[in-house]
Design a protein around this motif. Structure first.
Motif, PDB file in Angstrom:
ATOM      1  N   ASP A 146       0.834  -1.197   0.000  1.00 39.41           N
ATOM      2  CA  ASP A 146       0.000   0.000   0.000  1.00 39.41           C
ATOM      3  C   ASP A 146       0.874   1.254   0.000  1.00 39.41           C
ATOM      4  O   ASP A 146       0.657   2.172  -0.796  1.00 39.41           O
ATOM      5  CB  ASP A 146      -0.935  -0.025   1.207  1.00 39.41           C
ATOM      6  CG  ASP A 146      -1.980   1.068   1.164  1.00 39.41           C
ATOM      7  OD1 ASP A 146      -2.454   1.412   0.066  1.00 39.41           O
ATOM      8  OD2 ASP A 146      -2.339   1.575   2.248  1.00 39.41           O
ATOM      9  N   LEU A 166       2.631   1.613  -3.433  1.00 34.89           N
ATOM     10  CA  LEU A 166       1.732   2.105  -4.482  1.00 34.89           C
ATOM     11  C   LEU A 166       1.473   3.598  -4.323  1.00 34.89           C
ATOM     12  O   LEU A 166       1.488   4.342  -5.313  1.00 34.89           O
ATOM     13  CB  LEU A 166       0.413   1.325  -4.465  1.00 34.89           C
ATOM     14  CG  LEU A 166       0.519  -0.151  -4.857  1.00 34.89           C
ATOM     15  CD1 LEU A 166      -0.821  -0.843  -4.635  1.00 34.89           C
ATOM     16  CD2 LEU A 166       1.000  -0.331  -6.285  1.00 34.89           C
ATOM     17  N   LYS A 167       1.248   4.058  -3.096  1.00 35.51           N
ATOM     18  CA  LYS A 167       1.029   5.488  -2.852  1.00 35.51           C
ATOM     19  C   LYS A 167       2.237   6.298  -3.316  1.00 35.51           C
ATOM     20  O   LYS A 167       2.087   7.318  -3.999  1.00 35.51           O
ATOM     21  CB  LYS A 167       0.814   5.747  -1.356  1.00 35.51           C
ATOM     22  CG  LYS A 167      -0.528   5.368  -0.828  1.00 35.51           C
ATOM     23  CD  LYS A 167      -0.594   5.665   0.662  1.00 35.51           C
ATOM     24  CE  LYS A 167      -1.816   5.062   1.294  1.00 35.51           C
ATOM     25  NZ  LYS A 167      -1.826   5.243   2.750  1.00 35.51           N
ATOM     26  N   ARG A 174      -3.008   0.869  -7.543  1.00 33.28           N
ATOM     27  CA  ARG A 174      -3.313   1.802  -6.444  1.00 33.28           C
ATOM     28  C   ARG A 174      -4.816   1.975  -6.304  1.00 33.28           C
ATOM     29  O   ARG A 174      -5.353   1.970  -5.194  1.00 33.28           O
ATOM     30  CB  ARG A 174      -2.629   3.142  -6.703  1.00 33.28           C
ATOM     31  CG  ARG A 174      -3.011   4.228  -5.729  1.00 33.28           C
ATOM     32  CD  ARG A 174      -2.421   3.991  -4.344  1.00 33.28           C
ATOM     33  NE  ARG A 174      -2.822   5.066  -3.461  1.00 33.28           N
ATOM     34  CZ  ARG A 174      -3.394   4.886  -2.284  1.00 33.28           C
ATOM     35  NH1 ARG A 174      -3.582   3.683  -1.815  1.00 33.28           N
ATOM     36  NH2 ARG A 174      -3.755   5.905  -1.553  1.00 33.28           N
TER      37      ARG A 174
END
Length: 78
Positions: free
Chosen positions: A30, A33-34, A48
């Motif tokens: 997570d 992806l951010k 994302r």
């Protein structure tokens, strides 16, 4: 400690995420992806968006979560 790649978690690259649990690598994915999307990496946008959708609808996404936990459990230790 085990390693899963961004690709194994539904992303487009082979960056490895290490953790003691499946949740550790999912949370690392997570964050990855951010950061990738924030840096302008368009190849990570679909993954994302999928991840954001899973956080918003956790009950609906339990199948993906169970699959990732199973895949993590089957991996050898690093």
């Amino acid at each position: 400690m085990k390693t899963m790649t961004c690709r194994q978690l539904g992303g487009p690259c082979d960056l490895g995420h290490q953790g003691e649990t499946a949740d550790d690598v999912i949370n690392a994915q997570d964050r990855h992806l951010k950061e990738a999307v924030k840096a302008g990496d368009e190849t990570h946008v679909p993954a994302r968006e999928d991840m954001k959708g899973r956080w918003k609808h956790p009950v609906k996404s339990m199948g993906w979560y169970r699959d990732m936990k199973k895949a993590f459990a089957e991996l050898p230790e690093d």
